[in-house]
Design an enzyme around this catalytic site. Sequence first.
Site, mmCIF file in Angstrom:
data_model
loop_
_atom_site.group_PDB
_atom_site.id
_atom_site.type_symbol
_atom_site.label_atom_id
_atom_site.label_comp_id
_atom_site.label_asym_id
_atom_site.label_seq_id
_atom_site.Cartn_x
_atom_site.Cartn_y
_atom_site.Cartn_z
ATOM 1 N N VAL A 1 -1.597 5.816 2.575
ATOM 2 C CA VAL A 1 -2.871 5.090 2.541
ATOM 3 C C VAL A 1 -3.039 4.246 3.806
ATOM 4 O O VAL A 1 -2.079 3.696 4.333
ATOM 5 C CB VAL A 1 -2.938 4.195 1.285
ATOM 6 C CG1 VAL A 1 -4.227 3.385 1.254
ATOM 7 C CG2 VAL A 1 -2.811 5.044 0.023
ATOM 8 N N ARG B 1 -5.806 6.404 -7.270
ATOM 9 C CA ARG B 1 -5.479 7.823 -7.165
ATOM 10 C C ARG B 1 -5.484 8.477 -8.534
ATOM 11 O O ARG B 1 -6.043 9.569 -8.735
ATOM 12 C CB ARG B 1 -4.121 7.997 -6.490
ATOM 13 C CG ARG B 1 -4.039 7.402 -5.102
ATOM 14 C CD ARG B 1 -2.606 7.280 -4.585
ATOM 15 N NE ARG B 1 -1.990 8.606 -4.385
ATOM 16 C CZ ARG B 1 -0.764 8.762 -3.922
ATOM 17 N NH1 ARG B 1 -0.014 7.700 -3.637
ATOM 18 N NH2 ARG B 1 -0.271 9.975 -3.756
ATOM 19 N N LEU C 1 0.860 -1.183 0.000
ATOM 20 C CA LEU C 1 0.000 0.000 0.000
ATOM 21 C C LEU C 1 0.895 1.231 0.000
ATOM 22 O O LEU C 1 1.946 1.237 0.644
ATOM 23 C CB LEU C 1 -0.902 0.039 1.249
ATOM 24 C CG LEU C 1 -2.091 -0.898 1.334
ATOM 25 C CD1 LEU C 1 -2.874 -0.609 2.613
ATOM 26 C CD2 LEU C 1 -3.001 -0.777 0.131
ATOM 27 N N ASP C 2 0.466 2.266 -0.694
ATOM 28 C CA ASP C 2 1.230 3.510 -0.688
ATOM 29 C C ASP C 2 1.337 4.046 0.736
ATOM 30 O O ASP C 2 0.442 3.850 1.564
ATOM 31 C CB ASP C 2 0.537 4.565 -1.567
ATOM 32 C CG ASP C 2 0.480 4.147 -3.025
ATOM 33 O OD1 ASP C 2 1.294 3.306 -3.437
ATOM 34 O OD2 ASP C 2 -0.387 4.676 -3.751
ATOM 35 N N ARG C 3 2.420 4.742 1.005
ATOM 36 C CA ARG C 3 2.702 5.245 2.350
ATOM 37 C C ARG C 3 1.551 6.052 2.963
ATOM 38 O O ARG C 3 1.232 5.874 4.137
ATOM 39 C CB ARG C 3 3.991 6.080 2.324
ATOM 40 C CG ARG C 3 4.437 6.526 3.702
ATOM 41 C CD ARG C 3 5.864 7.046 3.694
ATOM 42 N NE ARG C 3 6.363 7.145 5.056
ATOM 43 C CZ ARG C 3 7.636 7.089 5.391
ATOM 44 N NH1 ARG C 3 8.553 6.919 4.460
ATOM 45 N NH2 ARG C 3 8.012 7.182 6.649
#
Length: 222
Positions: free
Chosen positions: A61, A160, A57-59
């Site tokens: 998120v 996104r 997961l992106d930081r």
Amino acid sequence: MQVVYEDNHIIIVNKECGEIVQGDKTGDKPLTDIVKAYIKEKYAKPGEVFLGVVHRLDRPVFGLVVFARTSKALARLNDMFRNNEVHKTYWAITSQRPDPLSGTLTHWLVRDEKQNKSRAYNRQVSHSKQAILNYQVIGASTNYTLIEVELLTGRHHQIRCQLSKIGCPIRGDLKYGAKRSNPNGSISLLARKIEFIHPVSKQKICVEAPLPKENLWQSFDI
């Protein structure tokens, strides 16, 4: 760290915004190290703890991250993710409301490594990969809309980028067109639910993440 599911072969944790799944150039302690320490202490494991990363997961998120605790589970989960056999549902908060309120988005994404960003196109272009998701509006407040997203492909920054492309950037996501940042540095994107057949026991696993503590997440009538 919050563990939401755990057995001998897999562990699923609820990631907070700001945490990184794996180590990067920042040198910040990754979630993998935190989970390994948890397993080592809980089960009094001698030596190195095995932990396999199957997705990220992106930081900024929030939400669910699945790890493999055995090599058998890792190999099978990798195949399942590759073959789209893991069903992932996300919730996103946006200022703009999509029109129509539900549908399928299909774009072609090109990843810009230097800017760590993806760009969406309405047609296939050089070096692009097809990105598909289903979405539906599931809640609304005075200023914000809550959108549920079902990922059908797994591309870099896909949700996104695609929501931004239709004029609905995620709240707090400056990189993709939000007007202002969130106070805690997050973007309002939650990996809400994950469903799959257990790679070893073959039982159905369905896990849901709790909502972030921020009041806005609690304000929607859903």
